[in-house]
Design an enzyme around this catalytic site. Structure first.
Site, PDB file in Angstrom:
ATOM      1  N   SER A 124       0.837  -1.197   0.000  1.00 22.80           N
ATOM      2  CA  SER A 124       0.000   0.000   0.000  1.00 22.80           C
ATOM      3  C   SER A 124       0.871   1.246   0.000  1.00 22.80           C
ATOM      4  CB  SER A 124      -0.853  -0.033   1.272  1.00 22.80           C
ATOM      5  OG  SER A 124      -1.289   1.251   1.615  1.00 22.80           O
ATOM      6  N   TYR A 148      -1.995  -0.838  10.541  1.00 20.12           N
ATOM      7  CA  TYR A 148      -2.260  -1.444   9.230  1.00 20.12           C
ATOM      8  C   TYR A 148      -1.051  -1.270   8.303  1.00 20.12           C
ATOM      9  CZ  TYR A 148      -3.709  -1.530   4.352  1.00 20.12           C
ATOM     10  OH  TYR A 148      -3.743  -1.762   3.003  1.00 20.12           O
ATOM     11  N   LYS A 152       1.976  -3.917   6.502  1.00 15.21           N
ATOM     12  CA  LYS A 152       2.421  -3.961   5.102  1.00 15.21           C
ATOM     13  C   LYS A 152       3.947  -3.836   5.019  1.00 15.21           C
ATOM     14  CE  LYS A 152      -1.576  -4.424   3.190  1.00 15.21           C
ATOM     15  NZ  LYS A 152      -1.932  -5.742   2.652  1.00 15.21           N
TER      16      LYS A 152
HETATM   17  P1  NAD Z   1     -11.077  -6.832   0.777  1.00 16.92           P
HETATM   18  O1  NAD Z   1     -11.313  -6.786   2.236  1.00 16.92           O
HETATM   19  O2  NAD Z   1     -12.208  -6.574  -0.139  1.00 16.92           O
HETATM   20  O3  NAD Z   1     -10.425  -8.255   0.382  1.00 16.92           O
HETATM   21  C1  NAD Z   1      -9.580  -8.960   1.245  1.00 16.92           C
HETATM   22  C2  NAD Z   1     -10.131 -10.382   1.365  1.00 16.92           C
HETATM   23  O4  NAD Z   1      -9.292 -11.127   2.230  1.00 16.92           O
HETATM   24  C3  NAD Z   1     -11.540 -10.439   1.944  1.00 16.92           C
HETATM   25  O5  NAD Z   1     -12.373 -11.165   1.052  1.00 16.92           O
HETATM   26  C4  NAD Z   1     -11.375 -11.159   3.284  1.00 16.92           C
HETATM   27  O6  NAD Z   1     -12.497 -11.985   3.568  1.00 16.92           O
HETATM   28  C5  NAD Z   1     -10.105 -11.951   3.061  1.00 16.92           C
HETATM   29  N1  NAD Z   1      -9.327 -12.233   4.282  1.00 16.92           N
HETATM   30  C6  NAD Z   1      -8.914 -11.366   5.239  1.00 16.92           C
HETATM   31  N2  NAD Z   1      -8.194 -12.021   6.165  1.00 16.92           N
HETATM   32  C7  NAD Z   1      -8.126 -13.328   5.789  1.00 16.92           C
HETATM   33  C8  NAD Z   1      -7.530 -14.485   6.338  1.00 16.92           C
HETATM   34  N3  NAD Z   1      -6.864 -14.471   7.501  1.00 16.92           N
HETATM   35  N4  NAD Z   1      -7.671 -15.660   5.680  1.00 16.92           N
HETATM   36  C9  NAD Z   1      -8.363 -15.727   4.528  1.00 16.92           C
HETATM   37  N5  NAD Z   1      -8.963 -14.658   3.952  1.00 16.92           N
HETATM   38  C10 NAD Z   1      -8.839 -13.475   4.584  1.00 16.92           C
HETATM   39  O7  NAD Z   1      -9.867  -5.830   0.478  1.00 16.92           O
HETATM   40  P2  NAD Z   1      -9.319  -5.260  -0.916  1.00 16.92           P
HETATM   41  O8  NAD Z   1      -9.690  -3.832  -1.005  1.00 16.92           O
HETATM   42  O9  NAD Z   1      -9.664  -6.177  -2.005  1.00 16.92           O
HETATM   43  O10 NAD Z   1      -7.758  -5.315  -0.626  1.00 16.92           O
HETATM   44  C11 NAD Z   1      -6.964  -6.414  -1.011  1.00 16.92           C
HETATM   45  C12 NAD Z   1      -5.545  -6.196  -0.504  1.00 16.92           C
HETATM   46  O11 NAD Z   1      -5.052  -4.965  -1.024  1.00 16.92           O
HETATM   47  C13 NAD Z   1      -5.448  -6.094   1.019  1.00 16.92           C
HETATM   48  O12 NAD Z   1      -4.279  -6.752   1.434  1.00 16.92           O
HETATM   49  C14 NAD Z   1      -5.330  -4.609   1.251  1.00 16.92           C
HETATM   50  O13 NAD Z   1      -4.643  -4.310   2.446  1.00 16.92           O
HETATM   51  C15 NAD Z   1      -4.557  -4.147   0.028  1.00 16.92           C
HETATM   52  N6  NAD Z   1      -4.780  -2.723  -0.299  1.00 16.92           N
HETATM   53  C16 NAD Z   1      -6.077  -2.272  -0.482  1.00 16.92           C
HETATM   54  C17 NAD Z   1      -6.284  -0.926  -0.755  1.00 16.92           C
HETATM   55  C18 NAD Z   1      -7.684  -0.390  -0.914  1.00 16.92           C
HETATM   56  O14 NAD Z   1      -7.871   0.832  -0.822  1.00 16.92           O
HETATM   57  N7  NAD Z   1      -8.690  -1.217  -1.205  1.00 16.92           N
HETATM   58  C19 NAD Z   1      -5.198  -0.027  -0.855  1.00 16.92           C
HETATM   59  C20 NAD Z   1      -3.903  -0.529  -0.677  1.00 16.92           C
HETATM   60  C21 NAD Z   1      -3.712  -1.882  -0.399  1.00 16.92           C
HETATM   61  N1  UFG Z   2     -12.376  11.906   2.569  1.00 13.17           N
HETATM   62  C1  UFG Z   2     -13.362  12.814   2.892  1.00 13.17           C
HETATM   63  N2  UFG Z   2     -14.534  12.326   3.400  1.00 13.17           N
HETATM   64  C2  UFG Z   2     -14.766  10.996   3.602  1.00 13.17           C
HETATM   65  C3  UFG Z   2     -13.743  10.071   3.258  1.00 13.17           C
HETATM   66  C4  UFG Z   2     -12.560  10.556   2.743  1.00 13.17           C
HETATM   67  O1  UFG Z   2     -13.199  14.016   2.734  1.00 13.17           O
HETATM   68  O2  UFG Z   2     -15.851  10.626   4.082  1.00 13.17           O
HETATM   69  C5  UFG Z   2     -11.112  12.406   1.984  1.00 13.17           C
HETATM   70  C6  UFG Z   2      -9.882  12.079   2.814  1.00 13.17           C
HETATM   71  O3  UFG Z   2      -9.671  13.077   3.790  1.00 13.17           O
HETATM   72  C7  UFG Z   2      -8.796  12.032   1.737  1.00 13.17           C
HETATM   73  C8  UFG Z   2      -9.526  11.493   0.508  1.00 13.17           C
HETATM   74  O4  UFG Z   2     -10.916  11.735   0.741  1.00 13.17           O
HETATM   75  O5  UFG Z   2      -8.348  13.336   1.437  1.00 13.17           O
HETATM   76  C9  UFG Z   2      -9.325   9.993   0.296  1.00 13.17           C
HETATM   77  O6  UFG Z   2      -9.626   9.312   1.496  1.00 13.17           O
HETATM   78  P1  UFG Z   2      -9.797   7.722   1.570  1.00 13.17           P
HETATM   79  O7  UFG Z   2     -10.173   7.379   2.966  1.00 13.17           O
HETATM   80  O8  UFG Z   2     -10.694   7.265   0.478  1.00 13.17           O
HETATM   81  O9  UFG Z   2      -8.342   7.171   1.193  1.00 13.17           O
HETATM   82  P2  UFG Z   2      -6.944   7.361   1.942  1.00 13.17           P
HETATM   83  O10 UFG Z   2      -5.986   7.924   0.951  1.00 13.17           O
HETATM   84  O11 UFG Z   2      -7.075   8.080   3.212  1.00 13.17           O
HETATM   85  O12 UFG Z   2      -6.557   5.844   2.303  1.00 13.17           O
HETATM   86  C10 UFG Z   2      -6.584   4.816   1.318  1.00 13.17           C
HETATM   87  C11 UFG Z   2      -6.878   3.474   1.974  1.00 13.17           C
HETATM   88  C12 UFG Z   2      -5.711   3.014   2.791  1.00 13.17           C
HETATM   89  C13 UFG Z   2      -4.461   3.031   1.973  1.00 13.17           C
HETATM   90  C14 UFG Z   2      -4.232   4.413   1.401  1.00 13.17           C
HETATM   91  C15 UFG Z   2      -3.021   4.453   0.532  1.00 13.17           C
HETATM   92  O13 UFG Z   2      -8.019   3.564   2.798  1.00 13.17           O
HETATM   93  O14 UFG Z   2      -5.944   1.688   3.216  1.00 13.17           O
HETATM   94  O15 UFG Z   2      -5.382   4.765   0.614  1.00 13.17           O
HETATM   95  O16 UFG Z   2      -3.019   3.386  -0.337  1.00 13.17           O
HETATM   96  F1  UFG Z   2      -3.401   2.727   2.764  1.00 13.17           F
END
Ligand code: NAD
Ligand code: UFG
Length: 332
Positions: A124, A148, A152
Site C-alpha cells: 500500500s 495497518y 504492510k
Molecule cells: P477486501 O477486504 O475486499 O479483500 C480482502 C479479502 O481477504 C476479503 O475477502 C477477506 O475476507 C479476506 N481475508 C482477510 N483475512 C483473511 C484471512 N486471515 N484468511 C483468509 N482470507 C482473509 O480488500 P481489498 O480492497 O480487495 O484489498 C486487497 C488487498 O489490497 C489487502 O491486502 C489490502 O490491504 C490491500 N490494499 C487495499 C487498498 C484499498 O484501498 N482497497 C489499498 C492498498 C492496499
Molecule cells: N475523505 C473525505 N470524506 C470521507 C472520506 C474521505 O473528505 O468521508 C477524503 C480524505 O480526507 C482524503 C480522501 O478523501 O483526502 C481519500 O480518502 P480515503 O479514505 O478514500 O483514502 P486514503 O488515501 O485516506 O486511504 C486509502 C486506503 C488506505 C491506503 C491508502 C493508501 O483507505 O488503506 O489509501 O493506499 F493505505
C-alpha cells in the site's frame, strides 16, 4: 499448474480473478469470507463463464493451507488476503498483526515447503507515511503511522529477507494507491463492512440516500482547492497490473517493487464534481475538521511500472465514478 489467489472473493481480488480467467489461467481462490461473500463466485462465473475453485479457509489455519497445496499444483500466489482498515487497525492492532503477519508467515512457510516460489503481494502507498514530496517514487523513505501500514511494511521486510535466504524466490511487491470503481458489468465492486471510511464508497451512499451528507475532511490543505489530493486508480486497471506483474515473476527472480497508480492527483472536490457530472446526481457535502492522520497530497510516480511491466492505467476519473455508481445501481 494453478494460480492461488488469497482474498480472491474480496474487492481487488475478485477483479483480478476475472482478468486471470480471461487470460486462460487456472485459478484457485482461498478466502475466509470475513470481508466478502460467497455470491461473488457466481458473479465471476456470470462475467467469465468459469466458476473458480474455492476454499473457505483462514490463513491462520496452517493445516488447511497445507491441504490446498497438497491437493493442487500451485505455481504462483497472488496474496490479497488481509485486514485493510487503517482506522480500525488503531483500535485493534493485535488482530491486525495476527491476521496479516501470522497469516502471511503461514502462507510463505507452506509455499516454501511445496517449492512454490513465486508471489505477488498487495502492499500500500501507506508505507510511505508522510511523503517528503509528490509524486512518490519507489525509493522514497518508508515509515508508517498506523498498525495497518506497519503490517504492510513488515511483510515487505519479511519478503526481502526470504529472498536473501533463498535466491530462487521471485517476489513482486505492488504498492497500490487509491483503488475505486467497479467492473463494467456492475456485477462485482466494493462492499464496505459497515459505515464506509473511504471517499467513493461514502459518496455513492450519499447518492443513493443512505447518508444525508458527505463530510469533507479539511479544506485548508496546501492543495489547489484546500481538500485532500489522492491518486485514484480504476480497480480493473489495478487488476491488469497483476497480470503484468505475473509475467515479471515468471521471468525474473528477485524482489521487484512497483507503485500502481495513475500518476495524477485529484482533490476531494474534483471527485465530487466528476461524480455529479457523469451520473447527473447532486452530492450534498460540508467541510469539517481534517481527519486525524490524513495527509494533504499523495500521488504516485508510476513510471517504473510502465517501463518494467509495460503497464499503465488507462481508465480516467469519469469512468471510475460511472462504474462505482453503476455497481450500486445493479446491486439494488
Ligand atoms: P477486501 O477486504 O475486499 O479483500 C480482502 C479479502 O481477504 C476479503 O475477502 C477477506 O475476507 C479476506 N481475508 C482477510 N483475512 C483473511 C484471512 N486471515 N484468511 C483468509 N482470507 C482473509 O480488500 P481489498 O480492497 O480487495 O484489498 C486487497 C488487498 O489490497 C489487502 O491486502 C489490502 O490491504 C490491500 N490494499 C487495499 C487498498 C484499498 O484501498 N482497497 C489499498 C492498498 C492496499
Ligand atoms: N475523505 C473525505 N470524506 C470521507 C472520506 C474521505 O473528505 O468521508 C477524503 C480524505 O480526507 C482524503 C480522501 O478523501 O483526502 C481519500 O480518502 P480515503 O479514505 O478514500 O483514502 P486514503 O488515501 O485516506 O486511504 C486509502 C486506503 C488506505 C491506503 C491508502 C493508501 O483507505 O488503506 O489509501 O493506499 F493505505
Amino acid at each position: 499448474m494453478s494460480v492461488l489467489v488469497t482474498g480472491g472473493t474480496g474487492y481487488i481480488g475478485s477483479h483480478t480473478v476475472v482478468e486471470l480467467i480471461n487470460k486462460g489461467e487456472d485459478v484457485v481462490i482461498l478466502d475466509n469470507l470475513s470481508n466478502s461473500t460467497i455470491e461473488v463466485l457466481d458473479k465471476i462465473k456470470q462475467i467469465t463463464g468459469v466458476l473458480p475453485k474455492f476454499y473457505k479457509v483462514d490463513l491462520l489455519d496452517i493445516n488447511s493451507l497445507e491441504d490446498i497445496f497438497t491437493q493442487n499444483s500451485i505455481e504462483l500466489v497472488i496474496h490479497f488476503a488481509g485486514l485493510k482498515s487503517l482506522t480500525e487497525s488503531i483500535g485493534i492492532p493485535l488482530e491486525y498483526y495476527n491476521n496479516n503477519i501470522t497469516g502471511t508467515l503461514n502462507l510463505l512457510k507452506t509455499m516454501k515447503k511445496h517449492n512454490c516460489k513465486k508471489i505477488i503481494f498487495s502492499s500500500s502507498a501507506s508505507v510511505y507515511g508522510l511523503p517528503k514530496a509528490v509524486p512518490i517514487t519507489e525509493n522514497f523513505d518508508l515509515h508508517t503511522t498506523n498498525p495497518y501500514a506497519t503490517t504492510k511494511l513488515m511483510i515487505e521486510q519479511i519478503l526481502n529477507d526470504l529472498y536473501i535466504s533463498d535466491n530462487e524466490f521471485s517476489i513482486c511487491i505492488l504498492r497500490y494507491f487509491n483503488p475505486i470503481g467497479a467492473h463494467e458489468s456492475g456485477l462485482i465492486g466494493e462492499i464496505p463492512n459497515g459505515k464506509p471510511n473511504n471517499l467513493l464508497p461514502y459518496i455513492v451512499r450519499v447518492a443513493n440516500g443512505q447518508y444525508d451528507c458527505l463530510n469533507v475532511f479539511g479544506n485548508d490543505y496546501k492543495t489547489k482547492d484546500g481538500t485532500g489530493v489522492r491518486d485514484y486508480i480504476h480497480v480493473v486497471d489495478l487488476a491488469i497490473g497483476h497480470i503484468k506483474a505475473m509475467d515479471k515473476v515468471r521471468n525474473d527472480i528477485g524482489v521487484h517493487i512497483y507503485n500502481l497508480g495513475t500518476g495524477k492527483g485529484y482533490s476531494v472536490l474534483d471527485v465530487i464534481n466528476t461524480f455529479e457530472k457523469v451520473n447527473n446526481i447532486k452530492i450534498k457535502y460540508k467541510f469539517v475538521q481534517r481527519r486525524p492522520g490524513d495527509i494533504g497530497e499523495c500521488y504516485a510516480n508510476a513510471n517504473k511500472a510502465k517501463e518494467e511491466l509495460n503497464w499503465e492505467a488507462k481508465r480516467d476519473l469519469e469512468q471510475m465514478c460511472k462504474d462505482s455508481w453503476n455497481f450500486i445501481l445493479k446491486s439494488k
